[in-house]
Enzyme design. Structure first.
Site, PDB file in Angstrom:
ATOM      1  N   GLY A 116       0.781  -1.224   0.000  1.00 42.47           N
ATOM      2  CA  GLY A 116       0.000   0.000   0.000  1.00 42.47           C
ATOM      3  C   GLY A 116       0.815   1.277   0.000  1.00 42.47           C
ATOM      4  O   GLY A 116       0.300   2.350  -0.259  1.00 42.47           O
ATOM      5  N   ASP A 145      15.175   4.969 -10.411  1.00 42.08           N
ATOM      6  CA  ASP A 145      15.962   4.479  -9.275  1.00 42.08           C
ATOM      7  C   ASP A 145      17.151   5.407  -8.991  1.00 42.08           C
ATOM      8  O   ASP A 145      17.917   5.181  -8.061  1.00 42.08           O
ATOM      9  CB  ASP A 145      16.409   3.019  -9.466  1.00 42.08           C
ATOM     10  CG  ASP A 145      17.232   2.791 -10.715  1.00 42.08           C
ATOM     11  OD1 ASP A 145      16.963   3.441 -11.743  1.00 42.08           O
ATOM     12  OD2 ASP A 145      18.164   1.965 -10.670  1.00 42.08           O
ATOM     13  N   ASP A 232      24.824   3.724 -13.889  1.00 43.34           N
ATOM     14  CA  ASP A 232      24.473   2.510 -14.641  1.00 43.34           C
ATOM     15  C   ASP A 232      25.173   2.583 -15.996  1.00 43.34           C
ATOM     16  O   ASP A 232      25.155   3.615 -16.658  1.00 43.34           O
ATOM     17  CB  ASP A 232      22.964   2.439 -14.883  1.00 43.34           C
ATOM     18  CG  ASP A 232      22.182   2.215 -13.601  1.00 43.34           C
ATOM     19  OD1 ASP A 232      22.813   2.023 -12.553  1.00 43.34           O
ATOM     20  OD2 ASP A 232      20.944   2.246 -13.662  1.00 43.34           O
ATOM     21  N   ASP A 264      28.249  -0.537 -10.187  1.00 50.96           N
ATOM     22  CA  ASP A 264      27.059  -1.354 -10.359  1.00 50.96           C
ATOM     23  C   ASP A 264      27.324  -2.860 -10.282  1.00 50.96           C
ATOM     24  O   ASP A 264      28.204  -3.378 -10.956  1.00 50.96           O
ATOM     25  CB  ASP A 264      26.499  -0.973 -11.737  1.00 50.96           C
ATOM     26  CG  ASP A 264      25.243  -1.699 -12.116  1.00 50.96           C
ATOM     27  OD1 ASP A 264      24.700  -2.417 -11.272  1.00 50.96           O
ATOM     28  OD2 ASP A 264      24.797  -1.516 -13.268  1.00 50.96           O
ATOM     29  N   HIS A 436      15.359  -7.827 -26.835  1.00 51.56           N
ATOM     30  CA  HIS A 436      15.646  -7.153 -25.567  1.00 51.56           C
ATOM     31  C   HIS A 436      17.089  -7.374 -25.147  1.00 51.56           C
ATOM     32  O   HIS A 436      17.672  -8.416 -25.408  1.00 51.56           O
ATOM     33  CB  HIS A 436      14.723  -7.662 -24.446  1.00 51.56           C
ATOM     34  CG  HIS A 436      15.030  -7.028 -23.119  1.00 51.56           C
ATOM     35  ND1 HIS A 436      14.821  -5.683 -22.887  1.00 51.56           N
ATOM     36  CD2 HIS A 436      15.577  -7.526 -21.984  1.00 51.56           C
ATOM     37  CE1 HIS A 436      15.212  -5.395 -21.655  1.00 51.56           C
ATOM     38  NE2 HIS A 436      15.681  -6.486 -21.083  1.00 51.56           N
ATOM     39  N   HIS A 440      22.466  -3.054 -18.055  1.00 52.53           N
ATOM     40  CA  HIS A 440      23.592  -3.089 -17.108  1.00 52.53           C
ATOM     41  C   HIS A 440      24.668  -4.037 -17.614  1.00 52.53           C
ATOM     42  O   HIS A 440      24.360  -5.081 -18.176  1.00 52.53           O
ATOM     43  CB  HIS A 440      23.112  -3.570 -15.733  1.00 52.53           C
ATOM     44  CG  HIS A 440      22.080  -2.679 -15.133  1.00 52.53           C
ATOM     45  ND1 HIS A 440      22.390  -1.723 -14.195  1.00 52.53           N
ATOM     46  CD2 HIS A 440      20.754  -2.571 -15.357  1.00 52.53           C
ATOM     47  CE1 HIS A 440      21.286  -1.077 -13.862  1.00 52.53           C
ATOM     48  NE2 HIS A 440      20.282  -1.579 -14.547  1.00 52.53           N
TER      49      HIS A 440
END
Ligand SMILES: [Zn+2]
Ligand SMILES: [Zn+2]
Length: 631
Positions: A116, A145, A232, A264, A436, A440
């Site tokens: 929630g 992020d 990143d 990273d 795709h 990273h």
């Protein structure tokens, strides 16, 4: 905070301000903060692992107050405040002399641990206590992020200036616009090879390859060498041969003395190099040429580079583009505003016009590759999309990996779509082109970066603890001594000695309990609300409304019982009969004891007794809400 808890109670209750007066051993143990609900706990079953993320707030608060000594002369302090026990909400502070420089201020969305809650951001207490030292917030790139926490974080730390490249600044401005009550963003656009001063500290940047344009790495210059983080990144390479442009960007490290690398760890488990984005571009282009029907591409809205490429290709092939999904629309607008690409007028058409063109002349970009309930693709798949219908013969390209945890939702969507006669191509479909690639770097990208920057010290960031440890192992494999590596937790205080020869983890910690943004409330101590939501989800709730006659001290009538998600009351008449007897006895015994009537005492007693009884009878621990009224 705790507004929802209060609301659910006060809506049906008399006031309860004296609640904390009454001592209850069980309550004390389970609930450090007062609450009006009860749940039976015999074995403390719910306190899993002793490291509940929301039991930490108060604990660290007391630790932080005055106990972290100021930075000693000549030392450098590094504090990862987010992103190192998780993937998401990245934020790291670097303290040098009188300057604090912050890198990124991300968020992550709520998960099963925070039901929630809208989203979660890093804890800012350490920074709030040192506002006057903060010189800048530096943003590596425009993903949530890394920028999602910016508006709220800035408002808590004295609104320092923010530096980033063009597209990241535009995305931050869009986000800031959602918080009109907060001070305006003081953002400055920098170029990738620019040098700026943050207080007395020199900072420079370099360009990196990621799935969003304008991603940059950061170099903080110190008298002991550079502190480097690329943000990143993955490498622009083909078959392990890194492109000239990429080599050029990183050539600044050839002769540099790099004191510390922070980087990273997301894909540390993946062997080889990360699939270069160019292969995905080619794959999608092949499909766009080959498929002779309508094409729907579902992708992450954050993969702006890929989305803009699809638009360019479609345009070149004479196809129209529909963009469906709020985040995707926003990001494409920003890409156009940033001058990153410029579709011809009429290439992007509104979704209402999709049927005005032959199927092979339309490509639809949609959000919802993760099966998100209200995203465009889900609505299309379950026929609740007001403006768009899936048709037999459509091809759906899922241009995304499945984020762990979303597998079932994605399967459900695929089932719904297949039933409607469409063909689905995912990144797993054998024999198809690449649709795709991760944003990273994989293990080989990571190794390349370590070799290129040849740091003295290393702190793995951006990943859960397991991945950070793997990353440490890799650094040691590459020849770094173990004593030069620190694997941090959120809030770890790491110091480099004044002579630049030692890196150490301090025993004190900066407060690190995540701050939950829940509606308009922001807090790191909402553990009661969250725990209540978890209990409600697991065992439901049980409300008791009891009326006491203040003269006779007896119950005025049989108590009202309301339950949701616990047991079906109609089929549990015997249980209800017994509960009523117990309620009557508990209330009347408690009210007979004390004069004048102490409603809080009665209520506490009742909550304890009933939750224990229900547990014994049903092995469930519903949230018990006792309401006691005197008339
Ligand atoms: Zn990113
Ligand atoms: Zn990231």
């Amino acid at each position: 905070m705790r507004k929802k808890n209060r609301l659910s109670f006060s809506a049906v209750s008399i006031e309860n301000k004296n609640e904390q007066k009454i001592e209850h051993k069980m309550l004390e143990k389970r609930r450090p903060i007062k609450s009006s609900t009860y749940q039976y706990s015999k074995f403390g079953k719910r306190q899993k692992g002793g490291r509940h993320p929301f039991s930490r707030g108060s604990q660290y608060k007391s630790l932080s107050e005055g106990k972290i000594p100021p930075l000693e002369n000549g030392k450098i302090r590094i504090i990862p405040l987010g992103g190192v026990e998780e993937i998401g909400k990245n934020m790291t502070a670097v303290e040098i002399g009188d300057d604090i420089i912050i890198i990124d201020a991300g968020m992550h969305f709520s998960n099963e641990e925070t039901p929630g809650v809208d989203y979660v951001i890093p804890n800012t207490t350490y920074l709030e206590e040192r506002k006057d030292k903060i010189r800048a917030l530096l943003i590596t790139h425009g993903h949530l992020d890394h920028i999602g926490g910016v508006p709220i974080v800035l408002s808590r730390i004295g609104n320092p200036p923010v530096y980033s490249r063009n597209m990241s600044v535009l995305l931050m401005k869009k986000r800031q616009a959602e918080f009109p009550h907060l001070p305006p963003l003081r953002a400055e656009v920098v170029k990738k090879d620019e040098t700026i001063m943050c207080g007395k500290t020199k900072v420079r940047f370099f360009g990196v390859t990621h799935t969003i344009p304008d991603a940059m790495g950061i170099i903080i210059e110190t008298d002991k060498g550079w502190i480097v983080t690329p943000g990143d990144y993955k490498l622009d390479q083909i078959d392990g041969v890194v492109s000239k442009e990429e080599e050029q960007e990183y050539s600044i490290f050839d002769k540099a003395k790099v004191l510390l690398l922070m980087t990273d760890s997301t894909n540390i488990e993946n062997e080889g190099f990360a699939l270069p984005e160019i292969k995905v571009h080619q794959g999608l282009e092949n499909l766009l040429r080959k498929i002779n029907g309508r094409i729907i591409i579902a992708a992450f809205a954050s993969h702006i580079t890929r989305l803009t490429h699809v638009v360019k290709v479609a345009e070149a092939l004479g196809k129209k583009i529909v963009i469906d999904g709020r985040s995707m629309k926003t990001n494409m607008e920003v890409a156009i505003e940033a001058g990153y690409f410029k579709p011809k007028k009429g290439t992007i058409i509104p979704i209402e016009e999709v049927n005005n063109y032959p199927p092979n002349k339309v490509v639809i970009l949609m959000t919802g590759s993760q099966g998100e309930e209200f995203a465009a693709l889900s609505r299309a798949a379950n026929k609740s999309h007001a403006k768009f219908e899936i048709k037999k013969g459509d091809t759906i390209i899922l241009s995304a990996s499945i984020v762990p945890g979303n597998e079932r939702a994605v399967d459900r969507i695929k089932d719904n779509l297949t039933r409607q006669g469409v063909k689905i191509i995912s990144y797993r479909t054998p024999g198809e082109d690449f649709v795709h690639a991760t944003g990273h770097g994989n293990k080989e990208d990571i190794k390349w970066l370590h070799r290129k920057t040849h740091p003295k010290f290393f702190i793995p960031i951006h990943g859960n603890h397991y991945r950070l440890e793997l990353h440490k192992g890799l650094a040691m494999e590459l020849g770094m001594p173990e004593k030069n590596i620190v694997v941090p937790d959120n809030g770890s205080i790491i110091e480099i000695s004044a002579d630049g020869q030692k890196i150490e983890l301090r025993k004190e910690k900066a407060p690190s309990a995540p701050m939950m943004v829940d509606g308009l409330a922001i807090s790191d101590v909402q553990d009661i609300v969250i725990r209540d939501r978890q209990m409600l989800a697991q065992d439901g709730m049980f409300v008791i409304i009891a009326l006491i006659d203040q003269n006779t001290r007896k119950l005025k009538k049989s108590p009202d019982l309301i339950s949701r998600g616990f047991v079906y009351l109609k089929e549990n008449q015997e249980l209800l009969r017994q509960v009523r007897i117990i309620i009557k006895k508990s209330v009347e015994d408690a009210s007979a004891k004390i004069r004048p009537i102490d409603f809080d005492y009665i209520k506490n007693n009742l909550g304890e007794t009933v939750s224990k009884f229900l547990y014994q009878k049903t092995a469930k621990r519903p949230l018990v809400i006792p309401v006691v009224l005197g008339i």
